[in-house]
Design a protein around this motif. Structure first.
Motif, short mmCIF file in Angstrom:
data_model
loop_
_atom_site.label_atom_id
_atom_site.label_comp_id
_atom_site.label_asym_id
_atom_site.label_seq_id
_atom_site.Cartn_x
_atom_site.Cartn_y
_atom_site.Cartn_z
N TYR A 39 0.83 -1.24 0.19
CA TYR A 39 0.46 0.02 -0.11
C TYR A 39 0.54 1.05 -0.43
O TYR A 39 0.54 2.43 -1.45
N VAL A 40 2.39 1.05 1.36
CA VAL A 40 2.65 2.27 1.11
C VAL A 40 3.45 2.30 -0.30
O VAL A 40 3.64 4.11 -0.90
N MET A 41 3.71 1.37 -0.83
CA MET A 41 4.90 1.72 -2.47
C MET A 41 3.58 2.59 -3.43
O MET A 41 3.81 3.30 -4.58
N GLU A 42 2.47 1.98 -3.58
CA GLU A 42 1.46 2.47 -4.40
C GLU A 42 0.97 4.02 -4.29
O GLU A 42 0.27 4.28 -4.78
N ASN A 43 0.89 4.58 -2.80
CA ASN A 43 0.35 5.42 -2.17
C ASN A 43 1.32 6.63 -1.99
O ASN A 43 0.84 7.26 -1.07
N ALA A 44 2.21 6.21 -1.97
CA ALA A 44 3.21 7.30 -0.68
C ALA A 44 3.60 8.74 -1.41
O ALA A 44 3.94 9.34 -0.59
N GLU A 45 3.15 8.95 -2.13
CA GLU A 45 3.26 10.35 -2.51
C GLU A 45 1.96 11.20 -2.20
O GLU A 45 1.98 12.58 -1.66
N ASN A 46 0.82 10.71 -1.89
CA ASN A 46 -0.45 11.02 -0.75
C ASN A 46 0.17 11.02 1.24
O ASN A 46 -0.87 10.87 1.64
N LEU A 47 1.15 9.54 1.16
CA LEU A 47 1.44 9.06 2.79
C LEU A 47 2.37 10.77 3.15
O LEU A 47 3.44 11.32 2.81
N VAL A 48 2.08 10.21 4.20
CA VAL A 48 3.57 10.92 5.62
C VAL A 48 4.30 10.18 5.93
O VAL A 48 3.86 8.72 6.59
N ILE A 49 5.69 9.88 5.59
CA ILE A 49 7.03 8.36 6.10
C ILE A 49 7.26 8.74 7.06
O ILE A 49 7.94 10.38 6.69
N LYS A 50 7.45 8.00 8.22
CA LYS A 50 8.60 8.94 9.12
C LYS A 50 9.20 7.44 9.44
O LYS A 50 8.96 6.47 9.48
N ASP A 51 10.34 7.96 9.59
CA ASP A 51 11.72 6.90 10.36
C ASP A 51 11.38 7.23 11.62
O ASP A 51 11.14 7.79 12.94
N VAL A 52 11.12 5.63 12.37
CA VAL A 52 10.86 5.20 13.91
C VAL A 52 11.42 5.91 14.79
O VAL A 52 11.57 5.94 15.52
N ALA A 53 13.12 6.25 14.64
CA ALA A 53 13.75 6.77 15.28
C ALA A 53 14.22 8.11 15.53
O ALA A 53 14.79 8.00 16.63
N GLU A 54 13.52 8.56 14.64
CA GLU A 54 13.43 9.74 14.83
C GLU A 54 13.32 10.87 15.34
O GLU A 54 12.01 10.53 15.84
N ALA A 55 12.96 12.17 15.80
CA ALA A 55 12.00 13.30 16.71
C ALA A 55 12.44 13.98 16.79
O ALA A 55 13.49 14.35 15.70
N GLY A 56 11.45 15.87 17.06
CA GLY A 56 11.83 16.75 16.92
C GLY A 56 11.41 17.42 15.12
O GLY A 56 11.79 18.42 14.98
N GLY A 57 11.28 16.40 14.70
CA GLY A 57 10.10 17.21 13.43
C GLY A 57 11.58 16.06 12.08
O GLY A 57 11.16 16.23 11.03
N TYR A 58 11.87 15.66 12.74
CA TYR A 58 13.64 15.42 11.53
C TYR A 58 13.27 14.29 10.99
O TYR A 58 12.37 13.22 11.89
N GLY A 59 13.15 13.31 10.45
CA GLY A 59 12.70 11.99 9.59
C GLY A 59 12.03 12.09 9.60
O GLY A 59 11.12 11.57 8.96
N VAL A 60 10.34 13.18 9.16
CA VAL A 60 9.29 13.15 8.77
C VAL A 60 10.11 13.99 6.97
O VAL A 60 9.79 15.03 7.32
N VAL A 61 9.14 12.83 6.27
CA VAL A 61 8.71 13.24 4.92
C VAL A 61 7.36 13.30 4.64
O VAL A 61 6.67 12.41 4.77
N PHE A 62 6.56 14.81 4.16
CA PHE A 62 5.61 14.57 3.27
C PHE A 62 5.71 14.07 1.40
O PHE A 62 6.59 14.71 0.78
#
Length: 437
Positions: free
Chosen positions: A320-343
């Motif tokens: 699902y993520v591969m098909e809809n990545a352009e519409n999702l927020v993808i987050k690195d699970v180990a990051e914090a403070g707003g880092y590793g968050v990609v729209f």
């Protein structure tokens, strides 16, 4: 309701600067201190809305504490398949050094910072759970104090729940687990990003503010060293990350830890607040399972909702993520403070393809979420009222019972159209008014 306060915005920010209410960040390897901009237009939460939120927050934190007690001891939840065993132990926040060590009173997360947004559909959505060393309570605390000085009439006229008891609440949490001795706030020092908060909260709860060099362990007991005596320490509100706590247990190169602190903790002679190893539960991947934890440990339906979340660890979710990545927020699970968050919608096609390849290669490292259409709040910027996206960090305290501080840190995006509100990303903050009727 707050018209007069708005006229004092500049004055309040000047006073905050004088008190040193700043947020420090490391950028390009250089430490920078920045003012944490305050907006005098508060977030207002009606009494009935707050009661619903309060019940949901207490339920969630009770379930998370139950998970940590279970995971580090019996691990029944993994044997029952509610959380996959490999997934739980693969968390970067899981510490083998904490296995079979029960903290005083069985409380792992004494101070939980739960980040939420209020959707335009009227629902509150939890974005993440901060159970390690969540910061931010001092900012609305001092801001409201300054607002009262500038405009006492507003606070006499508006039926607000008073938020000035946070220091006594925090002291109660520490006293509940204190093993005999003084309460200490352990700070890495002046150049920590949240040093203002460390000193301010220590003052508010009558605790000693100590740097690592002022603490030592002898015969598995922690002591505070000052000019006249060595005082036994019964509880430590630590404001440094797990890996730096004890160089003999974690990172040997740490210069800000206290040698043998973990020995004193394991022996039951000192409480550490929050407990080491909590990162195993505030991993963004584990967030996916919190609704199941509520049902598993408490036998209740979750009151608060997660944002719709997909776990690439599972093949169907990965597809699902591969098909809809352009519409999702993808987050690195180990990051914090707003880092590793990609729209995904903000990436060029080549960058989006690179991100998808990375998710395929390391599926445990990421989660993906639907973009929540969350509320904008009226915000006073450059002498005009404008709408800005805002979240809420609620503070849940676990002592003799679990309670929610009737206030909170509302963070807002300063840039028009932005959904990133973190202070480390340039956001500002507001007070949070909970109405009493």
């Amino acid at each position: 309701m707050y018209t007069r306060l708005v006229s004092h915005t500049d004055k309040i920010n000047q006073q905050l600067a004088r008190y040193g209410v700043k947020f420090g960040i490391y950028k390009g390897g250089v430490f920078e201190e920045r003012l944490f901009p305050f907006d005098a237009v508060p977030r207002i939460i009606e009494a009935d809305r707050w009661q619903h939120l309060e019940r949901g927050l207490i339920q969630r934190v009770d379930a998370l504490n139950a998970y940590l007690r279970d995971l580090y001891n019996e691990a029944q939840i993994t044997r029952d398949g509610v959380v996959p065993e490999h997934f739980a132990y693969a968390s970067s926040g899981y510490l083998p050094q904490c296995e079979n060590t029960m903290p005083p009173e069985g409380i792992y997360s004494h101070i939980s910072g739960i980040d939420l947004v209020e959707g335009n559909d009227g629902e509150w959505y939890v974005l993440e759970d901060n159970l390690r060393i969540p910061s931010g309570a001092s900012y609305p605390l001092i801001a409201r104090n300054l607002c009262r000085r500038c405009d006492a009439d507003t606070f006499r006229e508006v039926p607000l729940v008073d938020n000035r008891d946070y220091g006594s609440r925090l002291k109660g949490v520490m006293d509940n687990v204190n093993r005999g001795g003084i309460n200490v706030v352990l700070t890495p020092g002046r150049y920590n990003a949240a040093y203002f908060e460390h000193s301010y909260l220590a003052e508010k709860m009558g605790a000693v503010l100590a740097e690592p060099s002022e603490l030592f362990v002898e015969d598995e007991v922690l002591y505070y060293r000052d000019s006249t005596r060595n005082a036994r320490v019964g509880a430590v509100y630590r404001r440094l990350s797990d890996e730096y706590l004890d160089p003999l247990c974690f990172l040997p190169e740490s210069l800000i830890g206290v040698p043998n602190l973990m020995c004193a903790y394991r022996a039951g002679n000192v409480a550490i607040i929050n407990a080491p190893g909590n990162g195993a539960a505030d991993d963004k991947g584990i967030y996916y399972f919190v609704p199941q934890m509520v049902e598993y440990y408490l036998g209740e339906k979750p009151i608060l909702r997660n944002a719709p979340t997909y776990l690439p660890y599972y093949p169907d979710d990965l597809a699902y993520v591969m098909e809809n990545a352009e519409n999702l927020v993808i987050k690195d699970v180990a990051e914090a403070g707003g880092y590793g968050v990609v729209f995904g919608c903000e990436l060029e096609p080549e960058k989006l393809a690179e991100l998808k390849d990375l998710v395929r290669a390391e599926p445990r490292r990421f989660i993906a979420q639907e973009v929540i259409d969350f509320k904008c709040l009226p915000t006073w910027i450059n002498h005009e009222m404008v709408p800005r996206k805002a979240d809420l960090r609620a503070f849940v305290l676990s002592g003799e019972k679990t309670t929610v501080w009737p206030s909170g840190l509302t963070r807002y995006a300063r840039q028009e159209g932005s959904s990133v509100v973190n202070s480390s990303q340039g956001g500002g903050f507001k007070d949070t008014w909970v109405l009493s009727r």
